[in-house]
Scaffold this motif. Structure first.
Motif, PDB file in Angstrom:
ATOM      1  N   THR A 282      10.909  49.348  17.463  1.00 13.60           N
ATOM      2  CA  THR A 282      11.117  47.922  17.272  1.00 13.60           C
ATOM      3  C   THR A 282       9.776  47.217  17.277  1.00 13.60           C
ATOM      4  OG1 THR A 282      13.181  48.117  18.522  1.00 13.60           O
ATOM      5  CG2 THR A 282      12.365  45.907  18.127  1.00 13.60           C
ATOM      6  N   GLY A 294      15.310  44.382  13.889  1.00  8.10           N
ATOM      7  CA  GLY A 294      15.910  45.374  14.761  1.00  8.10           C
ATOM      8  C   GLY A 294      15.123  46.661  14.803  1.00  8.10           C
ATOM      9  N   SER A 527      17.722  37.967  17.049  1.00  9.59           N
ATOM     10  CA  SER A 527      17.108  39.142  17.676  1.00  9.59           C
ATOM     11  C   SER A 527      17.917  39.504  18.912  1.00  9.59           C
ATOM     12  CB  SER A 527      15.657  38.841  18.088  1.00  9.59           C
ATOM     13  OG  SER A 527      14.844  38.527  16.992  1.00  9.59           O
TER      14      SER A 527
END
Length: 577
Positions: A282, A294, A527
């Motif tokens: 990530t 992601g 997120s």
């Protein structure tokens, strides 16, 4: 730990000094591409193949191909028909259901892909599935799936053929190895072998037979910032397995590295015998707050000396290794993982290969170049909007939403819309979508005036953050569609800049300079939260918002321009398409 880091650093220095090495940048599969499994297949013209997880996106389980480990082209989807896995039509508040980590292997002219479908619909009960093909470039050639027994109700299945022809499936958590009948999915024998180094969530197993040892590689620590890859070995398939004293072999935990959550590895060799490692990572830094794309797939060179343990270079944005020569000569009509879109939906064409739905689609909602509207994609309104409701039935209702993965740190996405709503609450527009509970929309919506009761068209900017309580969300905003714009095609533009802020504008398609700013929003809205395993999608949708509206939306001139990739914190490199 210090000795292990010194060994890794020494290996990295040796590689940098190798004149034959070439540089490459991570991620190699950008955007929503987690849990990689990769192989090299000499028989298919010395080609590398990788697969990644899909969760609820559809088509499901993409297969990518590359000749040089740098340029990756989509080859096929292992699951491209809803009837292959009808459970994908289930409605659930949990957005992390769907197809999880797979293992890709090749043997005797056939590709094998074993995966798990995960759902909490009737309590925890993953379904293990085996799909096969003899043509990795053809969706329709994928057979199955065969449903395997799964007595431990576990995930992350791996396939391994021993020298005597016996086939073994290993599964996570607390690693079990099953001898299986690959033609039926029946379990013939079971061994409980290794729980890792003691950290939580031992998962993602892969077995390799090398130099008289069975090596068992797993991930542990969870798929967050404590994620790591560890390894053990045994002289027999059933164990006992001895862990490597310098584990973990790869991790970013307790570091300030930009690439975090590193783990879930797979190892393979190229045509000249060089070893390579793929992992998920990530791009978030240790704060692990901003990561809209992601978990992505990264690559690292490694050494694995005879009788020894693998040594893997730490993941960085720019790396060096003995890459094969640059080569983009790959078959098929797939898209490039780093590429953009210029889609005009010409008559006689199909929905583009890179386009994705959320669960299998209700196909009647979508049509390319319908009568009277050439060079457009028709999207009929679904009853449910993107957030949906408890009565939402994916198979019957469908969701009028179609998208592509966000694959770059800086981009511009534009799409034109022809839409003349007749009924109240009809809505169509563009979205940045992580899950049903985390998306940011800019639309045209038909609303009823509070003062006159008359219907009027509004532009609306509206973030949805139900899936991430506590995140700062900008206020929704509406603007009456200017009278001079009535009846015209509208251009919706979404951009993402280096500050990791999305910006949303609308304009007449024939006068794009006359744009109206609708709003801006931070990427932290999309997120994590309800989509910790996911990455963002950029798409369009149409909905009646539970009303009676039937007005179609016609989208055209779809453009996605990936501009820059962030390879270290604050370091952005231009993308060459």
């Amino acid at each position: 730990m210090i000795i292990s880091q010194l060994i890794c650093l020494l290996g990295f220095v040796i590689r940098l000094s190798n004149a034959a090495n070439a540089t490459f940048t991570n991620p190699i599969l950008p955007g929503f591409n987690p849990d990689p499994s990769c192989i090299f297949v000499k028989e298919w013209d010395n080609t590398f193949f990788c697969t990644t997880s899909s969760f609820l996106t559809f088509p499901s389980i993409p297969l990518y191909a590359s000749k040089d480990l740098v340029h990756w082209k989509h080859a096929s989807y292992a699951i491209s028909r809803g009837d292959q896995l009808p459970e994908l039509y289930r409605n659930s508040e949990l957005q992390t259901e769907g197809t999880w980590a797979s293992t890709l292997r090749y043997r005797d002219g056939k590709f094998y892909l074993i995966t798990s479908y995960v759902s909490w619909h009737d309590g925890w009960g993953p379904i293990i599935l085996l799909l096969t093909t003899t043509d990795p470039y053809d969706d329709a050639s994928w057979s199955g799936p065969i449903r395997f027994e799964n007595p431990e109700k576990e995930i992350d299945p791996d396939l391994f053929w021993d020298d005597d022809g016996q086939v073994y499936m290993s599964v996570a958590r607390g690693i079990f190895i099953h001898r299986v009948d690959i033609s039926t999915g029946k379990i013939l024998e079971t061994f409980t072998v290794w729980n890792g180094t003691g950290d939580r969530n031992p998962e993602g197993p892969h077995i390799y037979n090398k130099d008289g040892y069975y090596y068992l590689s797993i991930g542990e620590g969870g798929t967050e910032t404590n994620h790591s890859a560890v390894i053990s070995r045994s002289t027999t398939i059933s164990g006992p397995y001895e862990g490597y004293e310098s584990n973990p072999v790869l991790t970013a935990k307790n570091t300030d590295a930009f690439f975090q959550t590193v783990g879930h590895t797979d190892y393979f060799q190229d045509a000249t015998g060089n070893w390579w490692c793929v992992a998920l990572a990530t791009r978030s830094g240790p704060a692990w707050e901003i990561y809209p794309m992601g978990r992505e797939t990264v690559l690292s060179p490694m050494t694995w000396d005879e009788g020894g343990w693998p040594i893997i270079d730490p993941i960085q944005g720019t790396m060096s290794g003995p890459l094969p020569p640059a080569n983009t000569d790959l078959p098929g009509d797939g898209f490039w993982a780093h590429g953009g879109d210029e889609e005009d939906f010409r008559p006689g064409t199909q929905i583009p290969r890179q386009f994705l739905f959320w669960r299998p689609p209700k196909e009647s909602l979508f049509k390319v170049s319908p009568a009277g509207h050439p060079n457009s994609l028709q999207v009929l309104p679904s009853r449910a909007n993107l957030t949906a409701d408890s009565q939402f039935e994916p198979l019957e209702d469908g969701m009028g939403f179609i998208s592509r993965k966000q694959s770059s740190s800086v981009f511009q996405f534009t799409v034109d819309l022809e839409f003349d709503p007749k009924d109240a609450d009809e809505e169509a527009g563009a979205t940045v979508f992580l899950t049903q509970y985390q998306h940011i929309d800019v639309t045209v919506v038909n609303t009823r005036s509070c003062s006159t009761g008359e219907l009027e068209q509004k532009f609306r900017f509206r973030p949805e953050a139900l899936g991430k309580p506590g995140v700062k969300v900008p206020a929704a905003r509406t603007i009456t569609v200017p009278q001079a714009w009535a009846g015209k095609r509208m251009r919706f533009t979404i951009t993402l800049d280096e500050s990791q802020t999305y910006h949303f504008t609308v304009a007449p398609a024939d006068k794009p300079d006359e744009e109206l700013w609708m709003g801006s929003a931070s990427t932290d809205i999309v997120s994590g939260g309800s989509g910790p395993f996911h990455g963002t999608l950029l798409g369009v949708f149409a909905t009646s918002n539970g009303g009676t509206g039937k007005t179609a939306a016609y989208f055209s001139r779809w453009r996605y321009h990936p501009l820059k990739q962030e390879v270290e914190s604050g370091v952005f490199l231009p993308i060459k398409e």
